[in-house]
Design a protein around this motif. Structure first.
Motif, mmCIF file in Angstrom:
data_model
loop_
_atom_site.group_PDB
_atom_site.id
_atom_site.type_symbol
_atom_site.label_atom_id
_atom_site.label_comp_id
_atom_site.label_asym_id
_atom_site.label_seq_id
_atom_site.Cartn_x
_atom_site.Cartn_y
_atom_site.Cartn_z
ATOM 1 N N GLU A 1 0.849 -1.082 -0.033
ATOM 2 C CA GLU A 1 0.006 0.069 -0.023
ATOM 3 C C GLU A 1 0.886 1.247 0.101
ATOM 4 O O GLU A 1 1.913 1.219 0.305
ATOM 5 C CB GLU A 1 -0.789 0.218 1.085
ATOM 6 C CG GLU A 1 -2.057 -1.170 1.401
ATOM 7 C CD GLU A 1 -1.346 -2.448 1.711
ATOM 8 O OE1 GLU A 1 -0.297 -2.251 2.434
ATOM 9 O OE2 GLU A 1 -1.985 -3.612 1.332
ATOM 10 N N PRO A 2 0.436 2.637 -0.433
ATOM 11 C CA PRO A 2 1.014 3.918 -0.252
ATOM 12 C C PRO A 2 1.261 4.198 1.050
ATOM 13 O O PRO A 2 0.529 3.567 1.938
ATOM 14 C CB PRO A 2 0.263 4.758 -1.241
ATOM 15 C CG PRO A 2 -1.255 3.894 -1.182
ATOM 16 C CD PRO A 2 -0.879 2.598 -1.228
ATOM 17 N N ALA A 3 2.267 4.772 1.241
ATOM 18 C CA ALA A 3 2.494 5.090 2.551
ATOM 19 C C ALA A 3 1.543 5.801 3.496
ATOM 20 O O ALA A 3 1.549 5.528 4.674
ATOM 21 C CB ALA A 3 3.838 6.234 2.652
ATOM 22 N N HIS A 4 0.410 6.658 2.878
ATOM 23 C CA HIS A 4 -0.574 6.999 3.416
ATOM 24 C C HIS A 4 -1.564 6.198 4.136
ATOM 25 O O HIS A 4 -2.491 6.477 4.629
ATOM 26 C CB HIS A 4 -0.942 8.334 2.641
ATOM 27 C CG HIS A 4 -1.612 8.046 1.568
ATOM 28 N ND1 HIS A 4 -0.680 7.842 0.488
ATOM 29 C CD2 HIS A 4 -2.779 7.853 0.984
ATOM 30 C CE1 HIS A 4 -1.205 7.620 -0.626
ATOM 31 N NE2 HIS A 4 -2.589 7.834 -0.591
ATOM 32 N N THR B 1 -0.851 2.511 4.727
ATOM 33 C CA THR B 1 -0.107 1.529 5.083
ATOM 34 C C THR B 1 -0.577 0.942 6.667
ATOM 35 O O THR B 1 -0.799 2.129 7.350
ATOM 36 C CB THR B 1 1.326 1.356 4.784
ATOM 37 O OG1 THR B 1 1.816 0.095 5.175
ATOM 38 C CG2 THR B 1 2.166 2.196 5.780
ATOM 39 N N TRP C 1 5.086 -1.944 9.177
ATOM 40 C CA TRP C 1 6.317 -1.131 9.295
ATOM 41 C C TRP C 1 6.985 -1.361 10.445
ATOM 42 O O TRP C 1 8.404 -1.730 10.045
ATOM 43 C CB TRP C 1 5.933 0.534 9.321
ATOM 44 C CG TRP C 1 5.781 0.970 7.931
ATOM 45 C CD1 TRP C 1 5.366 0.488 6.799
ATOM 46 C CD2 TRP C 1 5.247 2.505 7.582
ATOM 47 N NE1 TRP C 1 5.084 1.241 5.764
ATOM 48 C CE2 TRP C 1 4.927 2.710 6.180
ATOM 49 C CE3 TRP C 1 5.417 3.606 8.265
ATOM 50 C CZ2 TRP C 1 4.710 3.923 5.522
ATOM 51 C CZ3 TRP C 1 5.405 4.828 7.814
ATOM 52 C CH2 TRP C 1 4.766 5.098 6.530
ATOM 53 N N ASN D 1 7.895 1.846 0.065
ATOM 54 C CA ASN D 1 8.273 2.619 1.227
ATOM 55 C C ASN D 1 9.165 1.975 2.426
ATOM 56 O O ASN D 1 10.595 2.315 2.279
ATOM 57 C CB ASN D 1 7.052 3.121 1.955
ATOM 58 C CG ASN D 1 5.813 2.155 1.880
ATOM 59 O OD1 ASN D 1 5.855 1.283 2.660
ATOM 60 N ND2 ASN D 1 4.731 2.287 0.978
ATOM 61 N N VAL D 2 8.661 1.859 3.260
ATOM 62 C CA VAL D 2 9.582 1.278 4.420
ATOM 63 C C VAL D 2 10.463 -0.074 4.138
ATOM 64 O O VAL D 2 11.644 -0.250 4.551
ATOM 65 C CB VAL D 2 8.687 1.048 5.926
ATOM 66 C CG1 VAL D 2 9.586 0.087 6.807
ATOM 67 C CG2 VAL D 2 8.451 2.175 6.465
#
Length: 254
Positions: A93-96, A98, A103, A149-150
């Motif tokens: 998923e995108p960072a906003h 997830t 993470w 992302n992470v």
């Protein structure tokens, strides 16, 4: 000459393939994983050809790692090669959007587990003036993609941590290497998509991805070059994978 090789994430994928490849050379093995049935099954198989010490261990738990490594049997206590393989990706998923728990799990496994094993095994290597730390990163540590992302951030840490180890270890005789695979068909995508086998299989559809055995062969080679040679970093992809063009967003006129 037989070495003692310590492999994390050894119950499947790259870790299990590395265990088989090093065992075929006659090296002794310390195999670490969380999943006891898979780990013990592999250990039984390999015990027919070499000495094996399985450790059921969650690398995210620092005290447990400290205790397990301090209690290694004498035959396995002098680790010559550490393969920091344990790691995972969760979600795309995108960072906003997830899940923060995902993470946390990636940071704890991909970064902290690697740090703990390295810090605890390194002093003895330095004292003996020989040893090799091989960290498994990913092309995701250098090349971003949507949803990485992470996960990508943790693998970038692995690559830079390895470079800094090289700087710290200068003059000790101890080596540090980073191997960064691209798309490889293991349990990776099944774990990322939390057991969704159909979605995981689509990642590799109509391609010839790397296999765990491909990577194991490379890792054994990295560990087997002459002692004065250090493979700093090695990135490897299937011929069916390459870098893509930069993404551009184009606003449609209203």
């Amino acid at each position: 000459m037989a070495r003692t090789v310590f492999i994390t994430g050894a119950s499947s994928g790259f870790g299990a393939a590395c265990a088989r490849a090093f065992a075929a050379r006659g090296d002794r093995l310390v195999l670490v994983a969380r999943r006891a049935p898979q780990l013990e099954s592999l250990a039984r198989q390999l015990a027919e050809i070499t000495q094996v010490h399985p450790l059921v261990l969650d690398l995210r738990e620092r005290a447990a790692v400290e205790g397990a490594l301090a209690g290694l049997p004498a035959d396995f206590a002098e680790v010559d090669v550490l393969v920091n393989n344990a790691g995972l990706a969760l979600g795309l998923e995108p960072a906003h959007k997830t899940d923060l728990d995902d993470w946390d799990a990636m940071v704890d496994t991909n970064i902290k587990g690697l740090m703990y094993c390295t810090r605890l095994l390194l002093p003895d290597m330095v004292a003996r003036r020989r040893g090799h730390v091989i960290n498994i990163s990913s092309t995701a540590g250098d090349w971003p993609y949507p949803g990485g992302n992470v996960y990508g951030g943790t693998k970038a840490f692995v690559a830079q941590f390895t470079r800094n180890l090289r700087a710290d270890l200068l003059g000790t005789g101890v080596r540090a290497s980073c191997v960064a695979p691209g798309m490889a068909e293991t349990e990776f995508s099944k774990v990322r998509f939390k057991g969704d086998t159909e979605r995981a299989e689509q990642v590799y559809a109509d391609t010839r991805p790397l296999t765990a055995e491909n990577l194991a062969e490379i890792i054994v080679w990295v560990a087997s070059v002459p002692p004065h040679v250090n493979i700093n970093s090695l990135e490897v992809m299937s011929v069916d994978q390459a870098w893509g063009p930069l993404a551009v967003h184009r606003e449609k006129p209203s």
